[in-house]
Write a protein that holds these residues in place. Sequence first.
Motif, short mmCIF file in Angstrom:
data_model
loop_
_atom_site.label_atom_id
_atom_site.label_comp_id
_atom_site.label_asym_id
_atom_site.label_seq_id
_atom_site.Cartn_x
_atom_site.Cartn_y
_atom_site.Cartn_z
N CYS A 108 -59.85 -52.36 -19.83
CA CYS A 108 -59.32 -53.07 -21.00
C CYS A 108 -58.18 -52.34 -21.70
O CYS A 108 -57.61 -52.86 -22.67
CB CYS A 108 -60.43 -53.34 -22.00
SG CYS A 108 -61.00 -51.85 -22.88
N GLY A 109 -57.84 -51.14 -21.23
CA GLY A 109 -56.78 -50.38 -21.89
C GLY A 109 -57.24 -49.68 -23.15
O GLY A 109 -56.42 -49.16 -23.92
N GLY A 110 -58.56 -49.64 -23.38
CA GLY A 110 -59.11 -49.07 -24.60
C GLY A 110 -59.19 -47.55 -24.59
O GLY A 110 -58.77 -46.88 -23.64
N MET A 111 -59.78 -47.01 -25.63
CA MET A 111 -59.87 -45.57 -25.84
C MET A 111 -61.08 -44.99 -25.09
O MET A 111 -62.21 -45.44 -25.28
CB MET A 111 -60.01 -45.27 -27.35
CG MET A 111 -60.00 -43.80 -27.70
SD MET A 111 -60.32 -43.54 -29.49
CE MET A 111 -58.93 -44.44 -30.21
N LEU A 112 -60.83 -43.99 -24.26
CA LEU A 112 -61.89 -43.32 -23.53
C LEU A 112 -62.37 -42.09 -24.30
O LEU A 112 -61.58 -41.39 -24.94
CB LEU A 112 -61.40 -42.88 -22.15
CG LEU A 112 -61.05 -43.99 -21.16
CD1 LEU A 112 -60.50 -43.39 -19.87
CD2 LEU A 112 -62.26 -44.87 -20.86
N ASP B 177 -70.60 -35.44 -17.51
CA ASP B 177 -70.09 -35.95 -16.24
C ASP B 177 -69.77 -37.44 -16.30
O ASP B 177 -69.54 -38.08 -15.26
CB ASP B 177 -71.09 -35.68 -15.12
CG ASP B 177 -72.42 -36.41 -15.32
OD1 ASP B 177 -72.71 -36.84 -16.47
OD2 ASP B 177 -73.17 -36.55 -14.34
N ARG B 178 -69.74 -38.01 -17.50
CA ARG B 178 -69.48 -39.44 -17.64
C ARG B 178 -68.58 -39.68 -18.85
O ARG B 178 -68.63 -38.93 -19.83
CB ARG B 178 -70.82 -40.18 -17.80
CG ARG B 178 -70.76 -41.64 -17.47
CD ARG B 178 -72.16 -42.21 -17.28
NE ARG B 178 -72.99 -42.09 -18.48
CZ ARG B 178 -74.28 -42.41 -18.54
NH1 ARG B 178 -74.89 -42.85 -17.45
NH2 ARG B 178 -74.95 -42.29 -19.65
N VAL B 179 -67.78 -40.73 -18.78
CA VAL B 179 -66.85 -41.09 -19.85
C VAL B 179 -67.12 -42.55 -20.21
O VAL B 179 -67.45 -43.36 -19.34
CB VAL B 179 -65.38 -40.91 -19.39
CG1 VAL B 179 -64.41 -41.38 -20.46
CG2 VAL B 179 -65.11 -39.46 -19.03
N VAL B 180 -66.99 -42.89 -21.49
CA VAL B 180 -67.24 -44.25 -21.95
C VAL B 180 -66.02 -44.79 -22.68
O VAL B 180 -65.32 -44.06 -23.38
CB VAL B 180 -68.49 -44.31 -22.87
CG1 VAL B 180 -68.29 -43.47 -24.13
CG2 VAL B 180 -68.85 -45.74 -23.22
N CYS B 181 -65.74 -46.08 -22.48
CA CYS B 181 -64.68 -46.75 -23.24
C CYS B 181 -65.26 -47.22 -24.56
O CYS B 181 -66.27 -47.94 -24.59
CB CYS B 181 -64.12 -47.93 -22.45
SG CYS B 181 -62.90 -48.90 -23.40
#
Length: 292
Positions: free
Chosen positions: A180-184, A121-125
Motif C-alpha cells: 500500500c505504500g504505507g509506513m513500515l 525478524d518481522r516488519v509490519v505496515c
Amino acid sequence: MDRGQLREVLELLSGRPLAVLTGAGLSTDSGIPDYRGPGSVPRNPMTYQQFVSDEASRRRYWARNHAGWRHMRRAEPNSGHYALADLEQRGVLTGLITQNVDRLHQAAGSRKVIDLHGRFDRVVCLDCRTTVDRAALALRLEELNAHWMAGRSDAGDVAPDADADVSDTEGFVIAACEVCGGMLKPDFVYFGENVPKDRVAAAYALVDTAAALLVAGSSLTVMSGLRFVRHAAKQDKPVVIINRGRTRGDDLATVKVEAGTSESLQALSAGLPEPAEAAAGASDWQAGPVIR
C-alpha cells in the motif's frame, strides 16, 4: 549461584510447574548488550511517537536498525536459552514470557514462548498491517542504499532492539510497504507503545497455570514485565529472580540470586526434576494460550 542458594532454589521450585520471564540480561552471553545491566552503555531508545511523526528520526532509526539487524541475525542461543528449552521439553515449564525480540529462545528449541515485546525478524505496515520478513526487507534496503552501505562494517554497539550505534545516517533511503505504500515499522513494541492486549492476557494466563515464577535477566524496570511478578506474588506463588544488579521486583521475590543467568539456568536444568503432572505421564500437558 553458590551451592547454598542453588539448594534453596531447587527445594523451592522442585515439583512446581514453572512460568519463566526473561529479559535482555539472558542474551548478553550471545553477544547482545543489555539495557541496564552493570557496565551497560547509557541508551536513549526512540519512542513510538518520534518514529511515526518525524521523517528524519525515522530515517535515522532505519539506518541504525539495518546495521544492527545484520549483527543480531548472526547471534546464537547460549547455554541459558538451551537450559530453558530443556526444562520445557521435560515438562517443567508451563511456558515462557520473554521481553527480548531476538528470537533466541525459539532458536534454542523452546516452543511455548510469548514474545511480549514482539520480534526483530518481522516488519509490519502501520497502514495496511501487512507483515514482512525482515530478511526480505533487508534485501530491498541493500538495493536502495548501496551507496550508503559502501565501505561500512557492522556496528559494534548494538542494543537489544537491534538499534546500532551509527552516527552518520544522512542519505539513508527508507523502504515503503510494497502493498500500500504505507509506513513500515519493526514488529516490536517501542517505548510509549502498548503491548497488545491479547498478548498480555496470554502471559497472565501462563502465570496462572504455573505454580511458581522464575525471572531471568530482567531488571523489571518497565511495568510490562513487573506486572507478572506482582501477579504471581498476589497469588502467593514463589518468585525467584536471577539477575546481576537490583531489580524493581526484589521486594516481591521469595529468593533473589545475584548471578549470571547462563550458569544459573544450567544448574537449575540439571537439578530440577519433572513436576508431578509430567511424572504421572501427562506428556501432552499444555499451558494456557500462547501468542506467537
